[in-house]
Design a protein around this motif. Sequence first.
Motif, PDB file in Angstrom:
ATOM      1  N   GLY A  79       0.815  -1.209   0.000  1.00 48.39           N
ATOM      2  CA  GLY A  79       0.000   0.000   0.000  1.00 48.39           C
ATOM      3  C   GLY A  79       0.845   1.253   0.000  1.00 48.39           C
ATOM      4  O   GLY A  79       2.055   1.210   0.293  1.00 48.39           O
ATOM      5  N   PRO A  80       0.260   2.392  -0.317  1.00 48.09           N
ATOM      6  CA  PRO A  80       1.010   3.649  -0.363  1.00 48.09           C
ATOM      7  C   PRO A  80       1.699   3.995   0.946  1.00 48.09           C
ATOM      8  O   PRO A  80       2.776   4.601   0.937  1.00 48.09           O
ATOM      9  N   ALA A  81       1.106   3.623   2.077  1.00 47.48           N
ATOM     10  CA  ALA A  81       1.692   3.977   3.375  1.00 47.48           C
ATOM     11  C   ALA A  81       3.020   3.288   3.613  1.00 47.48           C
ATOM     12  O   ALA A  81       3.807   3.724   4.465  1.00 47.48           O
ATOM     13  N   ASP A  82       3.311   2.209   2.856  1.00 47.92           N
ATOM     14  CA  ASP A  82       4.548   1.454   3.048  1.00 47.92           C
ATOM     15  C   ASP A  82       5.680   1.898   2.121  1.00 47.92           C
ATOM     16  O   ASP A  82       6.777   1.339   2.170  1.00 47.92           O
ATOM     17  N   LEU A  83       5.416   2.890   1.285  1.00 48.14           N
ATOM     18  CA  LEU A  83       6.435   3.305   0.317  1.00 48.14           C
ATOM     19  C   LEU A  83       7.590   3.995   1.036  1.00 48.14           C
ATOM     20  O   LEU A  83       7.385   4.806   1.943  1.00 48.14           O
ATOM     21  N   ALA A  84       8.815   3.668   0.619  1.00 42.64           N
ATOM     22  CA  ALA A  84      10.033   4.262   1.195  1.00 42.64           C
ATOM     23  C   ALA A  84      10.889   4.828   0.069  1.00 42.64           C
ATOM     24  O   ALA A  84      10.742   4.430  -1.093  1.00 42.64           O
ATOM     25  N   PRO A  85      11.820   5.758   0.385  1.00 44.08           N
ATOM     26  CA  PRO A  85      12.668   6.339  -0.666  1.00 44.08           C
ATOM     27  C   PRO A  85      13.424   5.304  -1.477  1.00 44.08           C
ATOM     28  O   PRO A  85      13.649   5.501  -2.672  1.00 44.08           O
ATOM     29  N   ILE A  86      13.827   4.187  -0.844  1.00 45.72           N
ATOM     30  CA  ILE A  86      14.576   3.158  -1.571  1.00 45.72           C
ATOM     31  C   ILE A  86      13.751   2.576  -2.716  1.00 45.72           C
ATOM     32  O   ILE A  86      14.276   2.195  -3.766  1.00 45.72           O
ATOM     33  N   HIS A  87      12.429   2.550  -2.543  1.00 45.86           N
ATOM     34  CA  HIS A  87      11.570   1.987  -3.588  1.00 45.86           C
ATOM     35  C   HIS A  87      11.531   2.877  -4.827  1.00 45.86           C
ATOM     36  O   HIS A  87      11.556   2.379  -5.957  1.00 45.86           O
ATOM     37  N   THR A  88      11.460   4.195  -4.655  1.00 43.57           N
ATOM     38  CA  THR A  88      11.420   5.092  -5.811  1.00 43.57           C
ATOM     39  C   THR A  88      12.761   5.091  -6.540  1.00 43.57           C
ATOM     40  O   THR A  88      12.803   5.242  -7.768  1.00 43.57           O
ATOM     41  N   ARG A  89      13.855   4.902  -5.803  1.00 44.47           N
ATOM     42  CA  ARG A  89      15.161   4.839  -6.474  1.00 44.47           C
ATOM     43  C   ARG A  89      15.308   3.528  -7.236  1.00 44.47           C
ATOM     44  O   ARG A  89      15.890   3.487  -8.316  1.00 44.47           O
ATOM     45  N   THR A  90      14.772   2.457  -6.664  1.00 44.20           N
ATOM     46  CA  THR A  90      14.789   1.169  -7.369  1.00 44.20           C
ATOM     47  C   THR A  90      13.931   1.241  -8.622  1.00 44.20           C
ATOM     48  O   THR A  90      14.235   0.623  -9.650  1.00 44.20           O
TER      49      THR A  90
END
Length: 425
Positions: A79-90
Amino acid sequence: KMALLLGPDARFADGARTLYLNAWLGRGIDLWVWAAVACFKSVLLSGARETSTVVNYNRQFRHFFDFLVEMPESQRVSGPADLAPIHTRTLVGWLQKRSQSQGWTKNTLRNALKSIKAVLKSMFAKGFIPGEPSRFFVRGALPSNGGESRHKSLSVGEQERLAKAIKSDLSAVHRGRLRLTGGELQSLRFLLVAHRQGRNLTPLLELTRDALSPGILPGTVKIRTVKVRGKKVASSAGRASSTATLDDSQAVMDLVFSLAEGAVIQQAIASTEALIKNAPAHLKNRVWLYQAQSFVTKGVVCLTPTMLSHNIEGIIRRHQLLGDDGLPLKLNLSRLRKSFFDRAFNLANGDLAITANLMGNTPHVAGSNYPSMNDSRKAEAAEFLNKDLVASMRVVEINPVPHDAPPPAKTPLSGCKDTRYGEPA
């Protein structure tokens, strides 16, 4: 369905009226799907973006859904609440790999990332994703393309071949030698007007039946276009009739069937008068109407970007149009508009202010978006560097002044030329 959300008077520039997200439900990312739906609804109702822009967001956000689904189940961001900066860089690296495997251009890759970021930022604004957005998006994540568009203007030769093909088809249809569907015929007329007027795609597609008015000069008309996004109404001059002389071999045909842009728009209006009563309410005042007979679509419709692209490919195949590189000609409205810029810039003797006025832009917008270097202009530049520039930089031999010559005449301040001998002082 965007039409139900926005009402019957909503504007759908590219014809798409529905956003499809059902295929992603039940795949472990339902929270993301419903968050995207909420964001799309919010943007549509706010009027901050055109419906065509939201359709593009929806199309590109599917790559983000693919990214989530392909994650190992133990690492999946449910879910959106679990998104972290590492995910957008990946995500950036994942998009680059997909770009390589599917043969995307640099612009396609950048458009995908830009659209995904726009939707994610909307989720931040609505509170679906907690945190500071600047931590999630790194500036310059993708290498710059140097500001150069992949769309180049057409060379003079390419424009001549295209114009000849359009004129040949329209004349053949008029004489009954060529049978085309309503959409193909309207696409030909549209291309002729687009090539001569150099306007943007959407304002030309949304041209209204009352857009023509008499021009200031005899034999001309004013063509009014509306750019809704920029809230601009532009009027451009067009030819109302052929300028051929009566003793010209083409004149007799042109008197009956004019290929001037004003006359072509009038042909498109007159030939579709009978379709207006059956056209949907939002299309009754459009110019580029035709009767659709496909298995998918029936009834009275108006040209869309997709249908126009399909018919352009048909023209290129029918006439075997080639670019200067020997490959099938690549044609779209962006190239036609940049070609119009080249013609206007040459006619204005390099005056950017006059050119921008003809384009309907400011000098800054025209100068930063439309100049391009096609293969023909590169060849001209290479010839200039090899010949003309070298000749202009050649040292001029200066003959010495004889000893018995009278002293040179005094010249005004900064007038560094000898009035007697005409050589540099």
